[in-house]
Write a protein that holds these residues in place. Sequence first.
Motif, PDB file in Angstrom:
ATOM      1  N   PHE A 219     107.392  49.665  60.451  1.00  0.00           N
ATOM      2  CA  PHE A 219     107.525  48.365  59.798  1.00  0.00           C
ATOM      3  C   PHE A 219     108.767  47.639  60.300  1.00  0.00           C
ATOM      4  O   PHE A 219     108.728  46.455  60.657  1.00  0.00           O
ATOM      5  N   PHE A 220     109.885  48.362  60.359  1.00  0.00           N
ATOM      6  CA  PHE A 220     111.155  47.793  60.812  1.00  0.00           C
ATOM      7  C   PHE A 220     111.093  47.433  62.297  1.00  0.00           C
ATOM      8  O   PHE A 220     111.483  46.335  62.711  1.00  0.00           O
ATOM      9  N   VAL A 221     110.583  48.357  63.114  1.00  0.00           N
ATOM     10  CA  VAL A 221     110.557  48.158  64.568  1.00  0.00           C
ATOM     11  C   VAL A 221     109.668  46.982  64.944  1.00  0.00           C
ATOM     12  O   VAL A 221     110.029  46.171  65.812  1.00  0.00           O
ATOM     13  N   ILE A 222     108.504  46.861  64.281  1.00  0.00           N
ATOM     14  CA  ILE A 222     107.596  45.752  64.584  1.00  0.00           C
ATOM     15  C   ILE A 222     108.257  44.414  64.267  1.00  0.00           C
ATOM     16  O   ILE A 222     108.106  43.435  65.009  1.00  0.00           O
ATOM     17  N   GLY A 223     109.007  44.356  63.171  1.00  0.00           N
ATOM     18  CA  GLY A 223     109.693  43.117  62.817  1.00  0.00           C
ATOM     19  C   GLY A 223     110.693  42.694  63.877  1.00  0.00           C
ATOM     20  O   GLY A 223     110.732  41.518  64.283  1.00  0.00           O
ATOM     21  N   ILE A 224     111.500  43.636  64.363  1.00  0.00           N
ATOM     22  CA  ILE A 224     112.469  43.337  65.431  1.00  0.00           C
ATOM     23  C   ILE A 224     111.748  42.982  66.724  1.00  0.00           C
ATOM     24  O   ILE A 224     112.125  42.032  67.433  1.00  0.00           O
ATOM     25  N   ALA A 225     110.688  43.738  67.059  1.00  0.00           N
ATOM     26  CA  ALA A 225     109.945  43.481  68.292  1.00  0.00           C
ATOM     27  C   ALA A 225     109.320  42.091  68.278  1.00  0.00           C
ATOM     28  O   ALA A 225     109.254  41.417  69.312  1.00  0.00           O
ATOM     29  N   TRP A 226     108.861  41.647  67.098  1.00  0.00           N
ATOM     30  CA  TRP A 226     108.267  40.313  66.984  1.00  0.00           C
ATOM     31  C   TRP A 226     109.303  39.240  67.321  1.00  0.00           C
ATOM     32  O   TRP A 226     108.982  38.251  67.995  1.00  0.00           O
ATOM     33  N   ALA A 227     110.529  39.435  66.877  1.00  0.00           N
ATOM     34  CA  ALA A 227     111.599  38.483  67.203  1.00  0.00           C
ATOM     35  C   ALA A 227     111.846  38.437  68.707  1.00  0.00           C
ATOM     36  O   ALA A 227     111.943  37.358  69.314  1.00  0.00           O
ATOM     37  N   PHE A 228     111.921  39.609  69.344  1.00  0.00           N
ATOM     38  CA  PHE A 228     112.168  39.650  70.786  1.00  0.00           C
ATOM     39  C   PHE A 228     111.003  39.068  71.575  1.00  0.00           C
ATOM     40  O   PHE A 228     111.203  38.450  72.631  1.00  0.00           O
ATOM     41  N   LEU A 229     109.769  39.240  71.085  1.00  0.00           N
ATOM     42  CA  LEU A 229     108.614  38.662  71.766  1.00  0.00           C
ATOM     43  C   LEU A 229     108.734  37.143  71.832  1.00  0.00           C
ATOM     44  O   LEU A 229     108.530  36.538  72.897  1.00  0.00           O
ATOM     45  N   PHE A 230     109.110  36.527  70.721  1.00  0.00           N
ATOM     46  CA  PHE A 230     109.249  35.072  70.702  1.00  0.00           C
ATOM     47  C   PHE A 230     110.452  34.616  71.523  1.00  0.00           C
ATOM     48  O   PHE A 230     110.426  33.534  72.116  1.00  0.00           O
ATOM     49  N   ILE A 231     111.502  35.421  71.535  1.00  0.00           N
ATOM     50  CA  ILE A 231     112.671  35.089  72.362  1.00  0.00           C
ATOM     51  C   ILE A 231     112.281  35.059  73.832  1.00  0.00           C
ATOM     52  O   ILE A 231     112.651  34.142  74.587  1.00  0.00           O
ATOM     53  N   VAL A 232     111.515  36.054  74.268  1.00  0.00           N
ATOM     54  CA  VAL A 232     111.071  36.109  75.668  1.00  0.00           C
ATOM     55  C   VAL A 232     110.168  34.925  75.991  1.00  0.00           C
ATOM     56  O   VAL A 232     110.311  34.280  77.036  1.00  0.00           O
ATOM     57  N   ILE A 233     109.218  34.618  75.088  1.00  0.00           N
ATOM     58  CA  ILE A 233     108.310  33.481  75.310  1.00  0.00           C
ATOM     59  C   ILE A 233     109.104  32.178  75.430  1.00  0.00           C
ATOM     60  O   ILE A 233     108.856  31.353  76.323  1.00  0.00           O
ATOM     61  N   ALA A 234     110.090  31.987  74.538  1.00  0.00           N
ATOM     62  CA  ALA A 234     110.906  30.765  74.576  1.00  0.00           C
ATOM     63  C   ALA A 234     111.673  30.657  75.890  1.00  0.00           C
ATOM     64  O   ALA A 234     111.730  29.576  76.499  1.00  0.00           O
ATOM     65  N   GLU A 235     112.248  31.759  76.337  1.00  0.00           N
ATOM     66  CA  GLU A 235     113.021  31.721  77.586  1.00  0.00           C
ATOM     67  C   GLU A 235     112.117  31.454  78.783  1.00  0.00           C
ATOM     68  O   GLU A 235     112.510  30.754  79.721  1.00  0.00           O
ATOM     69  N   GLU A 236     110.905  32.009  78.774  1.00  0.00           N
ATOM     70  CA  GLU A 236     109.966  31.770  79.870  1.00  0.00           C
ATOM     71  C   GLU A 236     109.564  30.296  79.932  1.00  0.00           C
ATOM     72  O   GLU A 236     109.268  29.770  81.006  1.00  0.00           O
ATOM     73  N   LEU A 237     109.571  29.627  78.775  1.00  0.00           N
ATOM     74  CA  LEU A 237     109.225  28.201  78.724  1.00  0.00           C
ATOM     75  C   LEU A 237     110.450  27.307  78.915  1.00  0.00           C
ATOM     76  O   LEU A 237     110.354  26.077  78.813  1.00  0.00           O
ATOM     77  N   GLY A 238     111.595  27.920  79.189  1.00  0.00           N
ATOM     78  CA  GLY A 238     112.813  27.147  79.419  1.00  0.00           C
ATOM     79  C   GLY A 238     113.505  26.686  78.159  1.00  0.00           C
ATOM     80  O   GLY A 238     114.367  25.810  78.204  1.00  0.00           O
ATOM     81  N   LEU A 239     113.134  27.268  76.988  1.00  0.00           N
ATOM     82  CA  LEU A 239     113.773  26.915  75.725  1.00  0.00           C
ATOM     83  C   LEU A 239     114.872  27.923  75.412  1.00  0.00           C
ATOM     84  O   LEU A 239     115.017  28.957  76.058  1.00  0.00           O
TER      85      LEU A 239
END
Length: 562
Positions: A219-239
């Motif tokens: 439960f804890f790990v998935i929550g942190i991983a979800w944050a990092f997933l969006f961080i990676v997506i944002a950086e790939e889009l130049g945000l």
Amino acid sequence: MVEQIALADDFALIVVTATAIGFLAKRTGQPTIVAYIFTGLLLGPVFFDLVVEEGLVELMAELGLGFLLFLIGIEMRFDDIRDILRPIAVIAILQTVLQTALAFAVAWALGFTLVETVIIALATVFGATPIIAKVLSDKDELSSLPGRIDIGVLIIQDIYLVFLLAMLSAGEVESVADVGLTMATILAMVALIAVFSFASSRYFLPRLFRRIADDKDVFFVIGIAWAFLFIVIAEELGLSVEVGAFLAGLSLAQLPYSKELEERISPIIDFFILVFFASIGLRLAVDDLLAYWVEAVVASAVLMVGNFWIMFYLIDREDFSVETSFLGSINLIQVSEFSLVVGGIAVAQGFVDTPILGYLSLMALLTMTLSTYVINYNHEIYDRVKPWFARFESEEKRDVDLPEYRNHAVVIGYDEITERVLPLLKERYGEVVIIDRQTDHIEQLREDGEYAYIYGDFKHSEIRKAAKLKQANFILSSTVQPELNKRLLREVSEETIVFCEADRITDAEELYELGADYVILSTHLTGEKLTAYLESYFEGREAFATAVREDVRRIQRGEIGG
């Protein structure tokens, strides 16, 4: 190798020092964010010059900013403000315009250049979300009408902050057309991630968390991983990292599991936030911090008074009561920590120099420190000025009737036994709130739609606050863990009726001493027996006491297991 050891030493020194100063801050009622900034000042060029912001510290500080926005996102539950969304939107939009104009006028009058004035005006419009939410939560005022107005305004401010950070992070633009193109690009990319975030919160995340929520570690790990997933997506889009982290938190916030997730993730996020705000202090030299100290003191005083009157006017014109207008306004008088976030990015992008960051830091330190005491004593302050503010009262000004738990029943744990008594509790108290951390139980309650429910572990303070234990008239705890039931009895008021459970007679005796109205011995507990006890309790204390004494005698004779 030597350089890596030095970086680790710097990092350890920051954490140890911040922990010690943070402890002192809590003892004196100060926000820990102020303690973290002071840690950076203490270890940086302002005082001892022991740590430099580079390498590991710089990386952790960047993650700290991202996780700060993730935490804000995960606290944005739209259900909390849905009933008053229209007036809140009007208040927040006009507040942003008027306070930005006031900050611009003050900075311009103090002699700053046009670019510096614009950055200062943009940076000083935000309220201190973590401080306001924490102090109001500690006072059990987060769900009060002024609290909901403030949180609603802060939510809209934070959305504005995300776009502002994205614009600043995009770098310098050379023409109006470039500004428009940059804004359109940012809006399009943010919209793309926001659609993915919304779709996930509706279709993907509920199924995922139903499967893994019972496993605490996953439960804890998935929550942190979800944050990092969006961080990676944002950086790939130049945000920026902040945009991705914010939208990740926002998608999780709408789930019934968000309170429990927030409770579990908060400690690690607090750790990253510690490093981020310490890094703010590390960037400043003595000359930077004191370069505009007179201007900072003057601006702090003017903005605190000005922000109060702007908010009071805006809330009052929406026909809320004078007390609600006053309390909602006085909670939002500070220049927040986000002024440092905006200032830090503006410095990094070359828009302004570090003395401006020092000016913003000094304002934030002064206003956040003072406002912590103001929020803590907001009702006492209102009582003193109430006669003067009575002139703003009128019959047309009435507060909306917001649904919130009060004089209700709380049931801790949902099983076949407690399920039997729920209709009786609902009939007597009207509202029943169930706390449970089994996903299949939560799904059953959601499908039935008859009772309010909170997913989470009762031992977590955020879960207990969400259930409004102190405002409850009746509490039934089906846990046999003595420490949890003792904590429950210490927190609730003396007027609250508490039925709890124990599996040993010695535990039952101790719970009675702490004020339990009745302790159910789990070895002979059945749904019918519990229902009979409740009915006899509600019918009359004398009949109930007779039933209890008879059971105690039977336990002592060995007829019922203890």
